[in-house]
Write a protein that holds these residues in place. Structure first.
Motif, PDB file in Angstrom:
ATOM      1  N   ALA A  66       0.854  -1.185   0.000  1.00 28.03           N
ATOM      2  CA  ALA A  66       0.000   0.000   0.000  1.00 28.03           C
ATOM      3  C   ALA A  66       0.892   1.238   0.000  1.00 28.03           C
ATOM      4  O   ALA A  66       2.102   1.145   0.232  1.00 28.03           O
ATOM      5  CB  ALA A  66      -0.921   0.007   1.222  1.00 28.03           C
ATOM      6  N   VAL A  67       0.293   2.368  -0.228  1.00 28.99           N
ATOM      7  CA  VAL A  67       1.056   3.610  -0.285  1.00 28.99           C
ATOM      8  C   VAL A  67       1.515   4.024   1.110  1.00 28.99           C
ATOM      9  O   VAL A  67       0.757   3.953   2.084  1.00 28.99           O
ATOM     10  CB  VAL A  67       0.214   4.734  -0.924  1.00 28.99           C
ATOM     11  N   TYR A  68       2.771   4.426   1.202  1.00 26.32           N
ATOM     12  CA  TYR A  68       3.354   4.953   2.447  1.00 26.32           C
ATOM     13  C   TYR A  68       4.298   6.085   2.050  1.00 26.32           C
ATOM     14  O   TYR A  68       5.166   5.897   1.189  1.00 26.32           O
ATOM     15  CB  TYR A  68       4.108   3.843   3.191  1.00 26.32           C
ATOM     16  N   LYS A  69       4.090   7.238   2.631  1.00 29.31           N
ATOM     17  CA  LYS A  69       4.880   8.426   2.293  1.00 29.31           C
ATOM     18  C   LYS A  69       4.855   8.703   0.790  1.00 29.31           C
ATOM     19  O   LYS A  69       5.859   9.062   0.178  1.00 29.31           O
ATOM     20  CB  LYS A  69       6.321   8.274   2.783  1.00 29.31           C
ATOM     21  N   GLY A  70       3.695   8.483   0.206  1.00 30.99           N
ATOM     22  CA  GLY A  70       3.488   8.833  -1.194  1.00 30.99           C
ATOM     23  C   GLY A  70       3.952   7.829  -2.221  1.00 30.99           C
ATOM     24  O   GLY A  70       3.805   8.059  -3.426  1.00 30.99           O
TER      25      GLY A  70
END
Length: 327
Positions: A66-70
């Protein structure tokens, strides 16, 4: 077609089950055993499990992209668990009532703290804005894999967040009998769950790598299909697990057309796992990791798993467990 790996909901047993007060064969420290009964789970009947797609249940640890820090990022499974005092109270209640129904939790006081980056898994119910525990007193969730966190060093070995790639084991597109290990863009795996398997995970039932040179990889959930699954019947499944070469698996996960997921594993049927060499270990494999070694050299100059596998690019092996990495 729906991406089978893009699922995070809890998976129910395909059969109705009963809980026996005995040490679990699957989880160390779990003082109860979940056993399959002869009758099908009503959820399985409603979802038409007989028409579902059967896939191999893999023995590893669950991950999530999943997305983390963009940016697309790999997350590790981390259940929020009870503290000792609450756990004793919960076990006492369950023993007295032979069920956890009706037990009242205080999430803020009864559960251990988790990192600030922790998120609850999809499907976790919330009560008064707080994630609520399941019937076993756990709150499933995820934490982002950080390279400097030694607890998740094996997770880190299969992902290069700088390059945005992960090492994935999967059936080859042009030959389903053949497995391939490939560097796959994390962007292609967004919102998928995967299983991390390998040398240092769950006793390494698949015989991957060695202590001197560990080997790990990710497998998208639902990607390893069972072509000739047995009927969904306790006795026929027991015979299949024990007698069929294709049945040397930890379990089966059925993907139903309405999105319902159902499972059964050896322990539900009173069978041992692993018992002999798993079928996955004996399948042929080709390495398809880019041969441009510099692309995957880690920041400190060490020979990471991407680099070692890239040196084997294009090599075929008779069995998955035959893959050996040069140091």
């Amino acid at each position: 077609m729906r991406r089978l790996g893009s699922v995070q909901q809890k998976i129910a047993c395909v059969f109705q089950t009963e809980v026996k007060e005995e040490q679990s064969r699957k989880r160390d420290g779990q003082p109860f055993q979940v056993v399959a009964m002869e009758s099908l789970n009503p959820v399985a009947l409603e979802a038409d499990v007989d028409g579902a797609l059967a896939t191999e249940k893999l023995d590893g640890t669950c991950c999530y992209v999943a997305v983390y820090k963009g940016q697309p990022h790999l997350w590790a499974r981390l259940d929020r668990k009870t503290n000792k005092q609450a756990d004793r109270r919960f076990k006492k209640y369950r023993h007295a009532h032979r069920s956890s129904k009706g037990f009242t939790w205080n999430v803020e006081e009864d559960f251990k703290t988790v990192p600030e980056t922790w998120i609850a898994a999809h499907g976790v119910k919330h009560v008064n804005g707080q994630p609520a525990p399941d019937e076993h007193g756990h709150i499933p969730g995820w934490v982002p894999v950080e390279k400097d966190n030694k607890q998740y060093c094996w997770h880190s070995s299969v992902v290069d967040h700088q390059q945005g790639a992960a090492l994935v084991l999967r059936p080859a597109v042009d030959d389903e009998d053949l497995l391939e290990v490939a560097a796959v863009p994390l962007a292609e795996l967004l919102e998928e769950t995967l299983e991390l398997i390998g040398t240092s995970v769950n006793g390494n039932p698949y015989g991957l790598g060695s202590k001197k040179q560990p080997l790990h990889c990710l497998v998208s959930h639902g990607s390893v299909r069972i072509r000739n699954p047995p009927p969904v019947d306790v006795q026929q499944l027991q015979a299949w697990f024990q007698e069929s070469p294709e049945g040397r698996v930890e379990g089966i996960v059925w993907h139903c057309s309405d999105g319902t997921l159902l499972k059964v594993h050896c322990h539900h049927l009173g069978l041992r796992w692993p018992d002999g060499s798993p079928s996955l270990s004996g399948r042929p494999l080709v390495v398809r990791v880019a041969s441009t070694v510099d692309e995957y050299i880690s920041g400190d100059g060490t020979k990471d798993l991407f680099t070692l596998l890239s040196r084997l690019n294009g090599r075929r092996f008779k069995r998955l467990q035959d893959v050996q990495l040069d140091s």
